[in-house]
Write an enzyme that holds these catalytic residues in place. Structure first.
Site, PDB file in Angstrom:
ATOM      1  CG  ASP A  16       3.668   6.897  -1.133  1.00 21.44           C
ATOM      2  OD1 ASP A  16       3.700   5.898  -1.864  1.00 21.44           O
ATOM      3  OD2 ASP A  16       3.780   6.849   0.112  1.00 21.44           O
ATOM      4  CD  GLU A  49       0.400   4.129  -3.532  1.00 16.06           C
ATOM      5  OE1 GLU A  49       0.973   3.077  -3.822  1.00 16.06           O
ATOM      6  OE2 GLU A  49       0.767   4.872  -2.585  1.00 16.06           O
TER       7      GLU A  49
END
Length: 554
Positions: free
Chosen positions: A209, A277
């Site tokens: 993330d 990401e």
């Protein structure tokens, strides 16, 4: 500890060209009737995932958390939150997935923790405790204001005052998500041990993330942005985060060394992988930098295809720029996820099956790996919720200009006529829209013309076409709203035409071209001699056994 990862020695690069199915655990399937999806519910529905023909699953966070950001605020990196089950449930899930032939990747949130994590509880006590420097702390300016003008993705200053230390701490997201200090070697060591814990439990990889947020730069103000663009969630006219050029608060060169150490750890476990990401104004450049050389991340994805713009010229510009810059790196493409308005609504494909099939074919014919968000195989639309129904902090903060992420997180509809669409026996944590019931799995599974059937057909087709999984790619100039590309391996060449126009198109193809074996019905281009006829929003994939030049438009 369990270590049920199957041997990947025969294909350690399984992730190249793989399709990864994203599961949002809260909304996938509830097995215990409390209205919230859980690990047992995922186990119960793995047969559906396996039937699609994907290679792996990605589990959004299930870790112990106060749930201020629904699991992306972690208070125990090694614990399973009781609402989802237990570590034993997770181990059974890994084993069950591997028995179904599915790899297991999990979210890993490295850049920040919850403010309830014991590390932060200790760090904030004073300025000289053993973990005092584990988070990003800074003194105020002389006038008491925050040390820089950095903004939070969720709105407002990225600095939060703490009365214990009489300092500010950095939070790029919620104030309840303080940023860890990756400039401290002890923090890097500690986080890598958290990663190792899950590797030892048999996971096959990690979705990382906000990976470019791990390190910050010098404490200097960011300059203003000349124009507001859409490159990352939070970059919107209603959010001051988008008013700055983020030169100092993320995407710092020091992050590369963190990624090298992470890759070295993963390399200790052959066959594991990572997908980062990346949210940045130059996300393409960051993705290339993070995946090139074979010593950092295996692959990255960005928000570049997750905007509302689905004009074929725009889409072609995104993918051709990536191809020009990626080098020996590897991209991962996605058209939807748990942070973005549902694809069917965002790209105006509600009740338009041909367009939905076209978008899926566009995604599955690119060079790279693919993430497919749960419900995209059903064509789920964005749920329209009232302000009173919202639970997402971003939606509550920015209402009504931005309605948040709840609309793409509503529960999966499994049975059209069952209570709560078969998701739960209790009260679902988010409402299930009435318009999702006709799209339920059981309803579509019985129809050969459903999007679910088309998804299965296209995924199985991709699985058996080496050119689509691993082949080189060449794009032809866009004309007449048709994206044309070639995928090539030593054993074959595919010519692909995707008609984004609302009217039919006719293209020329080499005389040697012919249909692919086991071509699914969804590939509806009709080959007549040396002409490929495409219906409106049609898909054409044909095989060309030689290197005859392709000139689609005579």
């Amino acid at each position: 500890m369990p270590a049920s990862r199957p041997s990947s020695s025969s294909n350690p690069d399984w992730w190249r060209g793989a399709v990864i199915y994203q599961i949002y655990p809260r909304s996938f399937m509830d097995a215990n009737g409390d209205g919230i999806g859980d690990l047992q519910g995922i186990i119960d529905k793995l047969d559906h995932v396996a039937s699609l023909g994907v290679d792996a699953i990605w589990l959004s966070p299930f870790f112990t958390s106060p749930m201020k950001d629904f699991g992306y605020d972690i208070s125990d990196y090694r614990g399973v939150d009781p609402m989802f089950g237990s570590l034993e449930d997770f181990d059974r899930l890994v084993e069950a997935a591997h028995e179904c032939g599915l790899k297991v990747t999990i979210d890993q949130v490295l850049s920040h923790s919850s403010d309830q994590h014991p590390w932060f509880t200790e760090s904030r006590q004073n300025r000289d405790n053993p973990r005092a420097d584990w988070y990003v702390w800074a003194d105020p300016n002389a006038d008491g204001t925050p040390p820089t003008n950095w903004q939070s993705v969720f709105g407002g200053s990225a600095w939060q005052w703490d009365t214990r230390r009489c300092q500010y701490y950095l939070h790029n997201f919620l104030a309840a998500q303080p940023d860890l200090n990756f400039r401290n070697p002890e923090v890097v060591d500690a986080m890598l041990e958290e990663v190792r814990f899950w590797l030892e439990r048999g996971v096959d990889g990690f979705r990382l993330d906000a990976i470019n947020f791990c390190t910050h730069g010098a404490l200097q103000d960011n300059p203003p942005r000349e124009a507001i663009t859409a490159g990352f969630i939070g970059v919107r006219p209603d959010n001051p985060y988008g008013f700055q050029r983020h030169l100092h608060d993320k995407s710092q060169p020091e992050n590369l060394e963190v990624l090298r150490r992470l890759r070295a750890l993963l390399d200790e476990y052959p066959g594991t992988t990572s997908v980062g990401e990346v949210g940045d104004d130059d996300a393409t450049g960051i993705m290339a930098e993070y995946t090139q050389g074979g010593d950092k991340l295996h692959m990255c994805y960005s928000f570049n295809l997750l905007t509302e713009n689905h004009d074929p010229a725009h889409l072609l510009s995104i993918i051709t720029e990536m191809e020009a810059r990626i080098g020996d790196g590897w991209p991962c493409w996605a058209l939807g996820n748990h942070d973005i308005t549902r694809l069917a609504s965002r790209w105006n494909a509600d009740h338009a099956p041909a367009r939905q099939r076209l978008f899926l074919a566009f995604l599955l014919t690119q060079r790279g790996s693919v993430c497919l968000y749960q419900g995209e195989e059903l064509g789920l639309t964005e749920a329209e919720l009232s302000f009173e129904q919202l639970v997402d902090p971003a939606g509550i903060t920015f209402w009504p200009a931005y309605k948040g992420r709840d609309g793409c997180r509503t529960p999966m509809p499994w049975q059209a006529d069952a209570e709560n669409a078969g998701f739960t026996d209790g009260q679902p944590w988010l409402p299930i829209p009435a318009e999702h019931r006709p799209l339920a799995v059981d309803r579509q599974a019985s129809r050969e013309d459903s999007l679910l059937a088309a998804t299965r057909a296209l995924l199985q087709f991709r699985r058996h076409q080496p050119a689509l999984r691993h082949g080189q790619i060449h794009y032809l100039p866009l004309q007449h709203e048709v994206i044309c590309l070639e995928r090539t391996t030593a054993s074959g060449r595919l010519l692909i035409a995707l008609n984004f126009a609302a009217s039919p198109r006719s293209l020329s193809v080499p005389s040697s071209a012919g249909y692919c074996e086991a071509t699914p019905d969804v590939i509806n281009g009709c080959l007549r001699r040396s002409t490929l006829e495409l219906p409106a929003h049609g898909i054409g994939i044909i095989r060309c056994p030689d290197d005859s030049p392709w000139v689609p438009w005579q």
